[in-house]
Design an enzyme around this catalytic site. Sequence first.
Site, PDB file in Angstrom:
ATOM      1  CG  ASP A 188      46.149  77.167  78.091  1.00 19.27           C
ATOM      2  OD1 ASP A 188      45.767  76.102  77.576  1.00 19.27           O
ATOM      3  OD2 ASP A 188      46.369  77.278  79.305  1.00 19.27           O
TER       4      ASP A 188
ATOM      5  CG  HIS B  62      49.286  74.697  75.716  1.00 16.69           C
ATOM      6  ND1 HIS B  62      49.011  74.638  77.054  1.00 16.69           N
ATOM      7  CD2 HIS B  62      50.496  75.312  75.608  1.00 16.69           C
ATOM      8  CE1 HIS B  62      50.019  75.209  77.725  1.00 16.69           C
ATOM      9  NE2 HIS B  62      50.918  75.619  76.875  1.00 16.69           N
TER      10      HIS B  62
END
Length: 387
Positions: A214, A237
Amino acid sequence: MKGSSMTTVVLLLVMVMCGGMSNAHDDQPPQSVFDITKYGAVCDGKTDISKALTKAWCDACASSCASKVVIPPGDYLCGVTNLAGPCKAPIELEINGNLKAPSVIKGEDWLVVQYVNDVKIFGTGTLDGQGGQCWEKKGDRAPNMRFQNINNGWVEGLTSKDSKFFHMSTLYVKNMTLTKLHMIAPAESRNTDGIHISRSSCITVTDSTIATGDDCVSMADGLDTITIRNVKCGPSHGISIGSLGKYVTETPLKSITIQNCTIADSDNGIRIKSWPDMFSTSLTDVHFEDIILENVDNPIIIDQMYCPDGACKSKGPSKVQISDVFFKNVKGTSKCKEIIQLICSSSHPCQNVQMCDVDITYEGGVGQAVCENVKPVISGVMNPKGC
Ligand SMILES: *[C@@H]1O[C@H](CO)[C@@H](O)[C@H](O)[C@H]1NC(C)=O
Ligand SMILES: *[C@@H]1O[C@H](CO)[C@@H](O)[C@H](O)[C@H]1NC(C)=O
């Protein structure tokens, strides 16, 4: 007795009580050591050490002189552990062992350090969250290590792997440096943000590598003076501010610097996101400087219409005011054509966005820049063009 000789006597007394006389010559403050293996911790990877660790911490915390809790090398199973203050004197936690979390944790905690001032957590050890089983499910929300209500903290050297949720997070922390950390989890692991920072001030993250499923670093509301420097991200991310404007209680964010970071093989590069038409807050004084993006999907993105999985009720404009955002010397390669997306709010347009020496190429041809409700001031190299 005069004040100064009184002070000397008291100081000597404290040093004797703390067993620190041997350190007196090398400028080290006296420090008592609390080794968890003296508290019954067994390093067989199967026996839960959380009671031994908590007991050692409590004794160290109650000590009127500086203290250190030590976890020696070896494999340990460690259940949910709450290391809380206030402590009477500065405290350190040296982790040289490999700590494994139970495979299932109910609730939002694994290792928590809270209500403590002047704390240092360091070592060559690993925090292994054993997250594998829970990335599929949505319920597990225990970060590997959570710092809460801390003043003056230092975190150094540790490896964090396979967290069930964030690797590390700060909440109500003032003045903490997190440095030389190594974080790793599979690219497809859900919610395994590297470092999540919220409601905190004077936080510095430096010299770390974060490869996770993430956000590499994520920042939520209530921030002042946050510096992310010399961090290598990817897969991840990207480095994100937000999402903002989802909750009525959100407080402003200001003075955030992201400097000399590399983000590779990631879904996003540098990102600011806010929800449409919900609650108001503000974000100001943000500097992205000397950033290298390699093989990234959305290299530069301000998304004020952030609405994952259709989770927003309305698509009206975001009430989050973004201002004074500086992109300087941002270079690299994009996997997507839309290299720059600055989608600002129509009711609260972005104010004073500047781009200087931005040079990002699209691997498949000519890249694009898309800007809404923002007029960036551009100087130096600008690739792609369009705003
Ligand atoms: C911030 O914390 C560090 C310890 O990590 C300490 O040395 C320093 O004095 C603190 N700074 C302030 C302004 O309190
Ligand atoms: C930038 O970061 C890299 C590591 O990511 C480091 O090796 C280099 O020294 C940093 N440069 C500066 C000027 O701090």
